[in-house]
Design a protein around this motif. Structure first.
Motif, PDB file in Angstrom:
ATOM      1  N   SER A  95       0.862  -1.167   0.000  1.00  0.00           N
ATOM      2  CA  SER A  95       0.000   0.000   0.000  1.00  0.00           C
ATOM      3  C   SER A  95       0.907   1.228   0.000  1.00  0.00           C
ATOM      4  CB  SER A  95      -0.907   0.013   1.230  1.00  0.00           C
ATOM      5  OG  SER A  95      -1.664   1.201   1.280  1.00  0.00           O
ATOM      6  N   VAL A  96       0.938   1.951  -1.127  1.00  0.00           N
ATOM      7  CA  VAL A  96       1.895   3.044  -1.251  1.00  0.00           C
ATOM      8  C   VAL A  96       1.225   4.276  -1.849  1.00  0.00           C
ATOM      9  CG1 VAL A  96       3.880   1.526  -1.516  1.00  0.00           C
ATOM     10  CG2 VAL A  96       2.615   2.240  -3.557  1.00  0.00           C
ATOM     11  N   TRP A  97       1.766   5.432  -1.506  1.00  0.00           N
ATOM     12  CA  TRP A  97       1.403   6.668  -2.176  1.00  0.00           C
ATOM     13  C   TRP A  97       2.036   6.663  -3.559  1.00  0.00           C
ATOM     14  CZ3 TRP A  97      -2.131   9.816  -0.156  1.00  0.00           C
ATOM     15  CH2 TRP A  97      -2.345   9.784   1.224  1.00  0.00           C
ATOM     16  N   TYR A  98       1.533   7.549  -4.421  1.00  0.00           N
ATOM     17  CA  TYR A  98       2.225   7.759  -5.682  1.00  0.00           C
ATOM     18  C   TYR A  98       3.627   8.281  -5.375  1.00  0.00           C
ATOM     19  CZ  TYR A  98      -2.423   7.546  -7.862  1.00  0.00           C
ATOM     20  OH  TYR A  98      -3.673   7.163  -8.296  1.00  0.00           O
ATOM     21  N   LYS A  99       4.635   7.598  -5.918  1.00  0.00           N
ATOM     22  CA  LYS A  99       6.021   7.968  -5.614  1.00  0.00           C
ATOM     23  C   LYS A  99       6.500   9.140  -6.456  1.00  0.00           C
ATOM     24  CE  LYS A  99       6.920   3.084  -4.678  1.00  0.00           C
ATOM     25  NZ  LYS A  99       7.571   1.850  -5.198  1.00  0.00           N
ATOM     26  N   GLY A 100       5.855   9.375  -7.576  1.00  0.00           N
ATOM     27  CA  GLY A 100       6.233  10.455  -8.478  1.00  0.00           C
ATOM     28  C   GLY A 100       5.215  10.534  -9.601  1.00  0.00           C
ATOM     29  N   THR A 101       5.406  11.471 -10.514  1.00  0.00           N
ATOM     30  CA  THR A 101       4.435  11.656 -11.590  1.00  0.00           C
ATOM     31  C   THR A 101       4.345  10.422 -12.486  1.00  0.00           C
ATOM     32  OG1 THR A 101       6.156  12.778 -12.881  1.00  0.00           O
ATOM     33  CG2 THR A 101       4.646  14.156 -11.596  1.00  0.00           C
ATOM     34  N   ALA A 102       5.486   9.802 -12.784  1.00  0.00           N
ATOM     35  CA  ALA A 102       5.470   8.614 -13.637  1.00  0.00           C
ATOM     36  C   ALA A 102       4.833   7.429 -12.906  1.00  0.00           C
ATOM     37  CB  ALA A 102       6.887   8.267 -14.078  1.00  0.00           C
ATOM     38  N   ASP A 207      10.472   1.411 -15.734  1.00  0.00           N
ATOM     39  CA  ASP A 207      10.876   2.391 -14.723  1.00  0.00           C
ATOM     40  C   ASP A 207      10.462   1.934 -13.329  1.00  0.00           C
ATOM     41  OD1 ASP A 207      11.763   5.269 -14.012  1.00  0.00           O
ATOM     42  OD2 ASP A 207       9.736   5.148 -13.177  1.00  0.00           O
ATOM     43  N   ALA A 208       9.318   1.289 -13.221  1.00  0.00           N
ATOM     44  CA  ALA A 208       8.841   0.815 -11.918  1.00  0.00           C
ATOM     45  C   ALA A 208       9.782  -0.214 -11.304  1.00  0.00           C
ATOM     46  CB  ALA A 208       7.436   0.231 -12.062  1.00  0.00           C
ATOM     47  N   LYS A 209      10.519  -0.942 -12.146  1.00  0.00           N
ATOM     48  CA  LYS A 209      11.459  -1.953 -11.669  1.00  0.00           C
ATOM     49  C   LYS A 209      12.799  -1.353 -11.252  1.00  0.00           C
ATOM     50  CE  LYS A 209       9.486  -5.399 -14.845  1.00  0.00           C
ATOM     51  NZ  LYS A 209       9.766  -6.221 -16.057  1.00  0.00           N
ATOM     52  N   ASP A 210      13.043  -0.103 -11.627  1.00  0.00           N
ATOM     53  CA  ASP A 210      14.328   0.547 -11.368  1.00  0.00           C
ATOM     54  C   ASP A 210      14.324   1.152  -9.963  1.00  0.00           C
ATOM     55  OD1 ASP A 210      16.656   1.990 -11.300  1.00  0.00           O
ATOM     56  OD2 ASP A 210      16.284   3.102 -13.152  1.00  0.00           O
ATOM     57  N   GLU A 211      15.038   0.540  -9.046  1.00  0.00           N
ATOM     58  CA  GLU A 211      15.053   0.990  -7.656  1.00  0.00           C
ATOM     59  C   GLU A 211      15.808   2.301  -7.470  1.00  0.00           C
ATOM     60  OE1 GLU A 211      16.545  -2.160  -5.247  1.00  0.00           O
ATOM     61  OE2 GLU A 211      14.824  -3.486  -5.610  1.00  0.00           O
ATOM     62  N   THR A 212      16.599   2.707  -8.474  1.00  0.00           N
ATOM     63  CA  THR A 212      17.335   3.970  -8.381  1.00  0.00           C
ATOM     64  C   THR A 212      16.510   5.149  -8.892  1.00  0.00           C
ATOM     65  OG1 THR A 212      18.341   3.758 -10.572  1.00  0.00           O
ATOM     66  CG2 THR A 212      19.488   2.717  -8.725  1.00  0.00           C
ATOM     67  N   HIS A 215      10.972   7.865 -10.255  1.00  0.00           N
ATOM     68  CA  HIS A 215       9.695   7.618 -10.924  1.00  0.00           C
ATOM     69  C   HIS A 215       8.989   8.923 -11.287  1.00  0.00           C
ATOM     70  CE1 HIS A 215      10.556   3.565  -9.643  1.00  0.00           C
ATOM     71  NE2 HIS A 215      10.554   3.962  -8.375  1.00  0.00           N
ATOM     72  N   ASP A 216       9.771   9.840 -11.843  1.00  0.00           N
ATOM     73  CA  ASP A 216       9.277  11.163 -12.217  1.00  0.00           C
ATOM     74  C   ASP A 216       9.482  11.350 -13.717  1.00  0.00           C
ATOM     75  OD1 ASP A 216       8.548  14.035 -11.118  1.00  0.00           O
ATOM     76  OD2 ASP A 216      10.163  14.311 -12.567  1.00  0.00           O
ATOM     77  N   PHE A 217       8.504  11.944 -14.392  1.00  0.00           N
ATOM     78  CA  PHE A 217       8.641  12.161 -15.835  1.00  0.00           C
ATOM     79  C   PHE A 217       9.844  13.044 -16.146  1.00  0.00           C
ATOM     80  CE2 PHE A 217       4.126  10.831 -16.206  1.00  0.00           C
ATOM     81  CZ  PHE A 217       4.285   9.900 -17.217  1.00  0.00           C
ATOM     82  N   GLY A 218       9.946  14.189 -15.474  1.00  0.00           N
ATOM     83  CA  GLY A 218      11.021  15.117 -15.792  1.00  0.00           C
ATOM     84  C   GLY A 218      12.402  14.601 -15.440  1.00  0.00           C
ATOM     85  N   LYS A 219      12.532  13.999 -14.264  1.00  0.00           N
ATOM     86  CA  LYS A 219      13.839  13.568 -13.781  1.00  0.00           C
ATOM     87  C   LYS A 219      14.297  12.249 -14.399  1.00  0.00           C
ATOM     88  CE  LYS A 219      13.353  15.801  -9.264  1.00  0.00           C
ATOM     89  NZ  LYS A 219      13.254  15.596  -7.794  1.00  0.00           N
ATOM     90  N   ASN A 220      13.368  11.353 -14.700  1.00  0.00           N
ATOM     91  CA  ASN A 220      13.753   9.988 -15.076  1.00  0.00           C
ATOM     92  C   ASN A 220      13.259   9.548 -16.442  1.00  0.00           C
ATOM     93  OD1 ASN A 220      12.779   9.820 -11.821  1.00  0.00           O
ATOM     94  ND2 ASN A 220      14.908   9.326 -12.278  1.00  0.00           N
ATOM     95  N   VAL A 221      11.957   9.667 -16.689  1.00  0.00           N
ATOM     96  CA  VAL A 221      11.382   9.089 -17.900  1.00  0.00           C
ATOM     97  C   VAL A 221      11.811   9.833 -19.151  1.00  0.00           C
ATOM     98  CG1 VAL A 221       9.225   8.613 -19.123  1.00  0.00           C
ATOM     99  CG2 VAL A 221       9.436   8.077 -16.683  1.00  0.00           C
ATOM    100  N   ILE A 222      11.695  11.166 -19.161  1.00  0.00           N
ATOM    101  CA  ILE A 222      12.038  11.923 -20.361  1.00  0.00           C
ATOM    102  C   ILE A 222      13.503  11.725 -20.763  1.00  0.00           C
ATOM    103  CG2 ILE A 222      12.135  14.211 -21.412  1.00  0.00           C
ATOM    104  CD1 ILE A 222       9.288  12.989 -20.944  1.00  0.00           C
TER     105      ILE A 222
END
Length: 415
Positions: A95-102, A207-212, A215-222
């Motif tokens: 049970s978790v909050w949204y960790k980031g936008t992604a 991205d969800a599998k990446d523990e580093t 999980h943010d669009f700007g910082k990670n996904v883009i």
């Protein structure tokens, strides 16, 4: 646009708005006399022909849930579409909050898959702007893009506050900087995206599998997807404002009362819809006077209002002066009161003889990062008793009762 689903990120607390977002999320903050900030994104959706909308809420979502409801004011109460409030939920394993936008989008893959769309539009619910998302999607398709990011030029001195895009002559993004100290460009991301759904779904799963990852669009996904060479910038030249600070919120509201405002909320071809209480017409008494202001339904004006936004159900007493201020819904202001350069949150009562926002500016003694302008802010559901005096850049917390005759110098607080 039956092949498009819109996801509105509306979970932000908006800490830079201080007491205005202590009890409600930033997208639920009132704006412009009768709206809430999220109304502008929702209205953009329906005006663009997008009727499949998910609102990803997290921080104190109750008022937002009540405001949106089943989406009737926006014509979103329909079969085969409509609006759905999407909050974090428990599974058997976690049970978790949204960790980031992604991560917020990742946690709602099943919701999007129900519609089997070709494209998903990811939007922010806490900006004031007018955008035709259909033009945005058509641009994305015409480029053969996998991802397209809405961008606009900002002063180079402000570029450090944004994600910055470097593009080639065809607006293909060749480099991306997240809030850089030394920006290579002044083309800033607005946090508004179009993705091919099949493509971004796989990216989010990885991205969800990446523990580093954060999980943010700007910082990670883009940054990750730039290697596909099919990521483009959509140059937006319309109106867009981030009302994320006390000063920008106050300024953007008061822009609406200019003779020619930069954002026309009265445009009949691009209506802003909202859920608001049915109230009687506004009343201006023989002793009342209104200059260059917005006066909403249900107001009673017995004093002088100048260059201000007065929301629904506000009462302003005799011999009272309100200047350069934003007064939210159901505020009661007594007689012989002076209010200048202030934001008064909803359901506040200010009794007779008070003086608010006068004097010279002084640095905040409470939180210099949030309260760093000449604006005095009073939180919602507060009561200010007779003959109180507050200087500039004063902050009063929510649900406070200020004793009669209290004097707070500029930069002071009552929390």
């Amino acid at each position: 646009m039956t092949n498009v689903v819109a996801l509105i990120l509306a979970g932000g607390q908006g800490t830079r708005l201080g007491v205005l977002t202590e009890k409600i999320p930033k997208p639920a903050v009132q704006f412009g006399g009768k709206y809430r900030i999220i109304d502008f994104t929702l209205s953009n959706c329906v005006n663009s022909g997008i009727y499949r909308v998910g609102v990803l809420a997290q921080y104190r979502p109750h008022l937002l849930n009540k405001h949106i409801g089943i989406g009737k004011p926006w014509d979103l109460d329909r079969k085969g579409g409509g609006v759905t409030i999407l909050q974090p939920y428990s599974t058997l394993t976690e049970s978790v909050w949204y960790k980031g936008t992604a991560d917020a989008v990742y946690q709602n893959i099943e919701f999007v898959d129900e519609y089997n769309p070709e494209y998903v539009v990811v939007l922010s619910g806490d900006h004031i702007y007018s955008m035709d998302y259909s033009e945005f999607v058509y641009y994305h398709v015409s480029k053969g893009a996998l991802a397209t990011i809405a961008c606009m030029e900002v002063p180079i001195s402000e570029a450090y506050r944004f994600g910055i895009m470097v593009t080639d002559i065809d607006y293909k993004i060749v480099d991306f900087q997240e809030k850089p100290k030394q920006p290579k460009s002044n083309l800033a991301s607005l946090g508004i995206y179009v993705f091919n759904w099949d493509f971004i779904k796989q990216v989010l799963i990885e991205d969800a599998k990446d523990e580093t990852s954060e999980h943010d669009f700007g910082k990670n996904v883009i940054p990750k997807i730039l290697s596909t060479e099919r990521v483009y910038a959509f140059p937006f030249e319309g109106y867009w404002q981030d009302v994320g600070t006390i000063m920008s919120y106050w300024e953007t509201n008061l822009e609406l009362v200019r003779p020619i405002p930069p954002f026309n909320i009265h445009d009949p071809n691009w209506r802003i819809y909202t859920r608001s209480e049915e109230m009687q017409p506004a009343y201006i008494s023989p002793s009342g006077e209104v200059r260059n202001s917005i006066i909403s339904e249900g107001c009673e004006i017995y004093g002088l209002v100048e260059n201000s936004i007065i929301s629904q159900g506000v009462i302003i007493g005799q011999n009272t002066v309100v200047r350069n201020s934003v007064i939210m819904t159901k505020v009661e202001i007594g007689d012989n009161v002076i209010i200048e350069d202030a934001i008064i949150a909803e359901n506040t009562i200010i009794k007779n003889g008070c003086k608010i926002g006068l004097g010279e500016y002084a640095e905040s003694k409470y939180d210099k990062k949030v309260y760093n302008s000449h604006i005095t802010v009073i939180g919602m559901d507060s009561i200010v008793e007779d003959d109180c005096e507050f200087g500039k850049n004063v902050v009063i917390g929510n649900d406070k009762v200020i004793p009669k005759g209290t004097k707070i110098e500029s930069g002071g607080y009552f929390m």
